[in-house]
Design a protein around this motif. Structure first.
Motif, mmCIF file in Angstrom:
data_model
loop_
_atom_site.group_PDB
_atom_site.id
_atom_site.type_symbol
_atom_site.label_atom_id
_atom_site.label_comp_id
_atom_site.label_asym_id
_atom_site.label_seq_id
_atom_site.Cartn_x
_atom_site.Cartn_y
_atom_site.Cartn_z
ATOM 1 N N GLU A 175 48.056 44.575 126.838
ATOM 2 C CA GLU A 175 49.099 43.535 126.925
ATOM 3 C C GLU A 175 49.556 43.347 128.368
ATOM 4 N N GLN A 176 49.731 44.450 129.085
ATOM 5 C CA GLN A 176 50.163 44.342 130.472
ATOM 6 C C GLN A 176 49.119 43.638 131.320
ATOM 7 N N THR A 177 47.857 43.973 131.141
ATOM 8 C CA THR A 177 46.796 43.337 131.923
ATOM 9 C C THR A 177 46.750 41.841 131.656
ATOM 10 N N ALA A 178 46.817 41.455 130.373
ATOM 11 C CA ALA A 178 46.795 40.028 130.023
ATOM 12 C C ALA A 178 47.978 39.304 130.662
ATOM 13 N N ALA A 179 49.167 39.911 130.607
ATOM 14 C CA ALA A 179 50.360 39.297 131.200
ATOM 15 C C ALA A 179 50.225 39.185 132.719
ATOM 16 N N ILE A 180 49.696 40.211 133.351
ATOM 17 C CA ILE A 180 49.520 40.186 134.807
ATOM 18 C C ILE A 180 48.540 39.094 135.197
ATOM 19 N N LEU A 181 47.438 38.995 134.488
ATOM 20 C CA LEU A 181 46.451 37.959 134.816
ATOM 21 C C LEU A 181 47.034 36.559 134.638
ATOM 22 N N ARG A 182 47.896 36.373 133.632
ATOM 23 C CA ARG A 182 48.574 35.071 133.474
ATOM 24 C C ARG A 182 49.480 34.796 134.673
ATOM 25 N N ARG A 183 50.197 35.821 135.138
ATOM 26 C CA ARG A 183 51.089 35.644 136.294
ATOM 27 C C ARG A 183 50.291 35.375 137.570
ATOM 28 N N VAL A 184 49.221 36.112 137.752
ATOM 29 C CA VAL A 184 48.373 35.886 138.931
ATOM 30 C C VAL A 184 47.829 34.461 138.898
ATOM 31 N N ASP A 185 47.409 33.995 137.727
ATOM 32 C CA ASP A 185 46.930 32.621 137.585
ATOM 33 C C ASP A 185 48.021 31.635 137.992
ATOM 34 N N SER A 186 49.247 31.849 137.525
ATOM 35 C CA SER A 186 50.366 30.965 137.882
ATOM 36 C C SER A 186 50.654 30.991 139.378
ATOM 37 N N ILE A 187 50.575 32.162 139.976
ATOM 38 C CA ILE A 187 50.812 32.299 141.418
ATOM 39 C C ILE A 187 49.755 31.517 142.197
ATOM 40 N N ILE A 188 48.506 31.692 141.820
ATOM 41 C CA ILE A 188 47.425 30.996 142.530
ATOM 42 C C ILE A 188 47.548 29.492 142.347
ATOM 43 N N GLU A 192 48.680 47.533 137.731
ATOM 44 C CA GLU A 192 49.110 46.554 138.741
ATOM 45 C C GLU A 192 47.840 45.947 139.330
ATOM 46 N N ILE A 193 47.873 44.645 139.613
ATOM 47 C CA ILE A 193 46.691 43.967 140.147
ATOM 48 C C ILE A 193 47.049 43.204 141.416
ATOM 49 N N LYS A 194 46.228 43.385 142.430
ATOM 50 C CA LYS A 194 46.337 42.684 143.717
ATOM 51 C C LYS A 194 45.063 41.859 143.850
ATOM 52 N N ALA A 195 45.169 40.622 144.342
ATOM 53 C CA ALA A 195 43.992 39.747 144.388
ATOM 54 C C ALA A 195 43.967 38.868 145.620
ATOM 55 N N THR A 196 42.774 38.425 145.967
ATOM 56 C CA THR A 196 42.571 37.444 147.019
ATOM 57 C C THR A 196 41.765 36.302 146.413
ATOM 58 N N ALA A 197 42.246 35.083 146.599
ATOM 59 C CA ALA A 197 41.569 33.894 146.075
ATOM 60 C C ALA A 197 41.281 32.929 147.214
ATOM 61 N N VAL A 198 40.265 32.116 147.034
ATOM 62 C CA VAL A 198 39.939 31.072 148.002
ATOM 63 C C VAL A 198 39.805 29.747 147.259
ATOM 64 N N PHE A 199 40.122 28.666 147.969
ATOM 65 C CA PHE A 199 39.915 27.345 147.390
ATOM 66 C C PHE A 199 39.568 26.373 148.490
ATOM 67 N N GLU A 200 38.871 25.315 148.097
ATOM 68 C CA GLU A 200 38.369 24.350 149.068
ATOM 69 C C GLU A 200 39.495 23.622 149.753
ATOM 70 N N ALA A 201 39.387 23.509 151.063
ATOM 71 C CA ALA A 201 40.419 22.857 151.878
ATOM 72 C C ALA A 201 40.483 21.368 151.604
ATOM 73 N N SER A 255 48.384 26.991 145.551
ATOM 74 C CA SER A 255 47.327 26.034 145.919
ATOM 75 C C SER A 255 47.656 24.612 145.489
ATOM 76 N N ASP A 256 48.886 24.377 145.050
ATOM 77 C CA ASP A 256 49.272 23.061 144.517
ATOM 78 C C ASP A 256 48.343 22.620 143.394
ATOM 79 N N GLY A 257 47.956 23.572 142.550
ATOM 80 C CA GLY A 257 47.131 23.268 141.388
ATOM 81 C C GLY A 257 45.646 23.145 141.658
ATOM 82 N N LYS A 258 45.208 23.443 142.864
ATOM 83 C CA LYS A 258 43.787 23.293 143.211
ATOM 84 C C LYS A 258 42.954 24.532 142.864
ATOM 85 N N ALA A 259 43.600 25.637 142.505
ATOM 86 C CA ALA A 259 42.878 26.883 142.252
ATOM 87 C C ALA A 259 43.502 27.614 141.070
ATOM 88 N N ASN A 260 42.774 28.609 140.563
ATOM 89 C CA ASN A 260 43.241 29.430 139.438
ATOM 90 C C ASN A 260 42.535 30.785 139.492
#
Length: 151
Positions: A66-79, A142-151, A83-88
């Motif tokens: 449950e914690q992992t699923a919740a964290i991944l949802r939060r990370v998705d929202s943060i990204i 706890e999850i830490k991540a790095t994401a990239v998206f097209e400029a 990114s103004d909706g350009k990434a997930n």
């Protein structure tokens, strides 16, 4: 090229097992923006802890799935927000998962991870680290991540 760059697998024909992650991701930095997501745990902005049951004796039971699923949802929202909706989540190139008990909690964390990424070719590179403790006794992961998206 996928939104999180090109996957690299050392021996793609020989890769086996239930864990889904790339050995590396290759991204052209001149055409992408990078988002560095801080370590995120299973607590929301309202102070509610996901995947935690408080026992009568004052201890906590932690549901790492449950914690992992919740964290991944939060990370998705943060990204998405950064990114103004350009990434997930699918734009994550690298992640570090911190977990309290590898023997009893890794499988549950990994099962939730594998629900997001269908195969190693689409999954980010990842390290999973067993730690003695996290900032709050109600955190199991706890999850830490790095994401990239097209400029």
């Amino acid at each position: 090229m996928p939104p999180n760059g090109q996957s690299f697998l050392l021996d793609p024909e020989k890769v086996a097992g239930p864990t889904r992650y790339s050995h590396a991701r290759v991204v052209n930095p001149s055409t992408y923006h990078t988002i560095y997501v801080s370590g995120i745990a299973a607590i929301g902005p309202d102070g509610k802890y996901d995947g935690v049951t408080e026992n009568a004796d004052g201890t906590f039971t932690i549901n790492v799935a449950e914690q992992t699923a919740a964290i991944l949802r939060r990370v998705d929202s943060i990204i998405k927000g950064a990114s103004d909706g350009k990434a997930n989540l699918y734009n994550i190139v690298d992640a570090v998962v911190y977990i309290l008990d590898m023997k009893t909690q890794y499988a549950d964390m990994n099962a939730e991870w594998n629900k997001i990424w269908a195969d190693r070719a689409s999954a980010p590179s990842r390290a999973t680290v067993g730690v003695k403790e996290l900032p709050d006794p109600r955190f199991g992961v706890e999850i830490k991540a790095t994401a990239v998206f097209e400029a």
